[in-house]
Design an enzyme around this catalytic site. Structure first.
Site, PDB file in Angstrom:
ATOM      1  N   GLY A  78      -8.370  -2.795 -21.007  1.00 56.11           N
ATOM      2  CA  GLY A  78      -8.070  -4.205 -21.284  1.00 56.11           C
ATOM      3  C   GLY A  78      -8.132  -5.081 -20.050  1.00 56.11           C
ATOM      4  O   GLY A  78      -7.897  -6.280 -20.122  1.00 56.11           O
ATOM      5  N   ASP A 136     -12.333  -5.997 -23.984  1.00 58.54           N
ATOM      6  CA  ASP A 136     -11.023  -6.510 -23.535  1.00 58.54           C
ATOM      7  C   ASP A 136     -10.552  -7.748 -24.316  1.00 58.54           C
ATOM      8  O   ASP A 136      -9.373  -8.087 -24.250  1.00 58.54           O
ATOM      9  CB  ASP A 136     -11.076  -6.872 -22.045  1.00 58.54           C
ATOM     10  CG  ASP A 136     -11.461  -5.689 -21.185  1.00 58.54           C
ATOM     11  OD1 ASP A 136     -11.247  -4.550 -21.630  1.00 58.54           O
ATOM     12  OD2 ASP A 136     -11.992  -5.900 -20.078  1.00 58.54           O
ATOM     13  N   GLU A 187     -23.300  -5.666 -10.528  1.00 61.44           N
ATOM     14  CA  GLU A 187     -23.468  -6.154  -9.158  1.00 61.44           C
ATOM     15  C   GLU A 187     -23.282  -7.676  -9.086  1.00 61.44           C
ATOM     16  O   GLU A 187     -23.823  -8.419  -9.889  1.00 61.44           O
ATOM     17  CB  GLU A 187     -24.807  -5.702  -8.576  1.00 61.44           C
ATOM     18  CG  GLU A 187     -26.022  -6.061  -9.398  1.00 61.44           C
ATOM     19  CD  GLU A 187     -26.854  -7.143  -8.791  1.00 61.44           C
ATOM     20  OE1 GLU A 187     -26.805  -7.293  -7.570  1.00 61.44           O
ATOM     21  OE2 GLU A 187     -27.530  -7.849  -9.542  1.00 61.44           O
TER      22      GLU A 187
HETATM   23  O1  F6P Z   1     -14.238  -4.970 -18.940  1.00 64.57           O
HETATM   24  C1  F6P Z   1     -14.284  -3.834 -19.738  1.00 64.57           C
HETATM   25  C2  F6P Z   1     -13.654  -2.685 -19.054  1.00 64.57           C
HETATM   26  O2  F6P Z   1     -13.878  -1.611 -19.892  1.00 64.57           O
HETATM   27  C3  F6P Z   1     -12.174  -2.829 -18.695  1.00 64.57           C
HETATM   28  O3  F6P Z   1     -11.320  -2.612 -19.764  1.00 64.57           O
HETATM   29  C4  F6P Z   1     -12.036  -1.839 -17.576  1.00 64.57           C
HETATM   30  O4  F6P Z   1     -10.996  -2.208 -16.706  1.00 64.57           O
HETATM   31  C5  F6P Z   1     -13.335  -1.947 -16.878  1.00 64.57           C
HETATM   32  O5  F6P Z   1     -14.263  -2.404 -17.834  1.00 64.57           O
HETATM   33  C6  F6P Z   1     -13.810  -0.688 -16.218  1.00 64.57           C
HETATM   34  O6  F6P Z   1     -15.204  -0.719 -16.110  1.00 64.57           O
HETATM   35  P1  F6P Z   1     -16.111  -0.218 -14.909  1.00 64.57           P
HETATM   36  O7  F6P Z   1     -15.564   1.079 -14.458  1.00 64.57           O
HETATM   37  O8  F6P Z   1     -17.459  -0.122 -15.555  1.00 64.57           O
HETATM   38  O9  F6P Z   1     -16.059  -1.271 -13.858  1.00 64.57           O
END
Ligand code: F6P
Length: 337
Positions: free
Chosen positions: A175, A132, A73
């Site tokens: 990533g 990432d 958040e």
């Molecule tokens: O930042 C880490 C990561 O796993 C990215 O590779 C991916 O785009 C994103 O988080 C997705 O995470 P969430 O669905 O928790 O926002």
């Protein structure tokens, strides 16, 4: 001294090893009091925390996720306005919790929030984390090695099924806007085509790389796509777009696999456990020295600490001249351009 530890943003393997590294060093070496703040920054406002002691920090080194919970958040950041009443609420909660420092474990978004907290006068130490590997100011983030291991194993497994069916397999890895996982897992997994957001792509070049392989008697191809790759149509899952195009334009049967959250779950690799332990320990050392407003980082094999203000808000992308790209190109791997 009394310190609070929180994790914020998407989870990644190694957060618990970091909490343990910070906490055990703070308690056992520096004789500090340690609390764990729940669910990211919002736990400060809600004063939602647990006391961390030697016992609660035991048995978590190899555990995925985060024992403190995390959240993405962003509303908390809106409250941090210098001299505004909202930021005095945050300062008040910090004082009520009796804190001398907050350790913020997180990616780019977290480091941004950390520097804002530092600007309103709180003592903050940042610790970079993300699969990432895109945090500016550090060579590597923990979580990345584990994710590369998982993605590489998946690519390894795709080779035999691709070969059996003489197919093209397109595999999408995470990533965010960066191509680090795609580059490292693609190269380690022996991919034939690797597509990175930093380089863009030309679909004709991808197709000719695949048809050239077929003409050279290679019965199948593996294409690794970073999730951040931008397509003209702006697809959320670029692997789907790339797979459709390849099948339509080469006539070779093509399948796609989106690896998704398995790259983020489960136990950290030994490398990530040790990196997390080192960064955590150095964070406690900085606190003991009252050297606040910094993010611990790894440079070569040294742990350093850079001012949060220099790091926050910057993204570390794959440089187009990265050695793995150069060596890959020399070996005939296509980067789609
Ligand atoms: O930042 C880490 C990561 O796993 C990215 O590779 C991916 O785009 C994103 O988080 C997705 O995470 P969430 O669905 O928790 O926002």
């Amino acid at each position: 001294m009394k310190i609070g530890i929180l994790s914020s943003g998407g989870d990644c393997p190694g957060i618990n090893a970091t909490i343990r590294g910070v906490g055990k060093t703070a308690i056992m070496h520096y004789h500090m009091e340690v609390i764990g703040i729940h669910n990211g920054f919002s736990g400060i406002l809600q004063k939602d925390f647990q006391v961390l002691d030697e016992q609660s920090l035991s048995g978590i080194l190899n555990l995925g996720g985060t024992i403190l919970g995390t959240s993405r958040e962003k509303s908390f950041r809106k409250l941090i306005i210098p001299d505004d009443t909202h930021s005095s609420v945050i300062k008040q909660k910090y004082a009520e919790l009796g804190l001398d420092c907050i350790v913020c474990i997180g990616g780019n978004g977290t480091q941004k929030t950390s520097v804002m907290l530092s600007d309103i006068g709180l003592n903050v130490i940042g610790i970079p984390k993300t699969i990432d590997n895109d945090v500016w100011g550090t060579d590597i983030t923990f979580g990345f090695d584990t994710a590369v291991n998982i993605a590489t194993e998946a690519i390894d497994r795709l080779h035999s099924t691709a070969n059996a069916h003489k197919r093209v397999m397109v595999v999408e890895v995470m990533g965010h806007h960066a191509g680090w996982i795609a580059l490292y897992a693609g190269m380690a997994g022996g991919a034939d085509v690797i597509l990175l957001p930093e380089l863009g792509f030309d679909i004709d070049k991808i197709n000719s790389a695949i048809t050239d392989r077929a003409h050279r008697g290679k019965p199948y191809s593996i294409v690794v796509v970073a999730e951040g790759l931008q397509t003209v149509a702006g697809e959320k899952h670029p692997a789907n777009y790339i797979a459709r195009k390849i099948e339509k334009e080469t006539g070779i049967e093509t399948r796609e696999t989106v690896l998704g959250y398995i790259q983020r779950g489960g136990n950290p690799s030994p490398f990530d456990r040790n990196l997390a332990t080192r960064l955590g320990g150095h964070a406690s050392e900085l606190i003991a020295q009252q050297n606040f407003g910094r993010m611990v980082s790894i440079k070569g094999d040294r742990v350093e600490a850079a001012p949060l203000a220099e790091i926050a808000g910057k993204l570390k992308l794959v440089p187009p001249t990265h050695d793995l790209i150069i060596q890959g190109e020399r070996m005939g791997i296509s980067f789609g351009k």
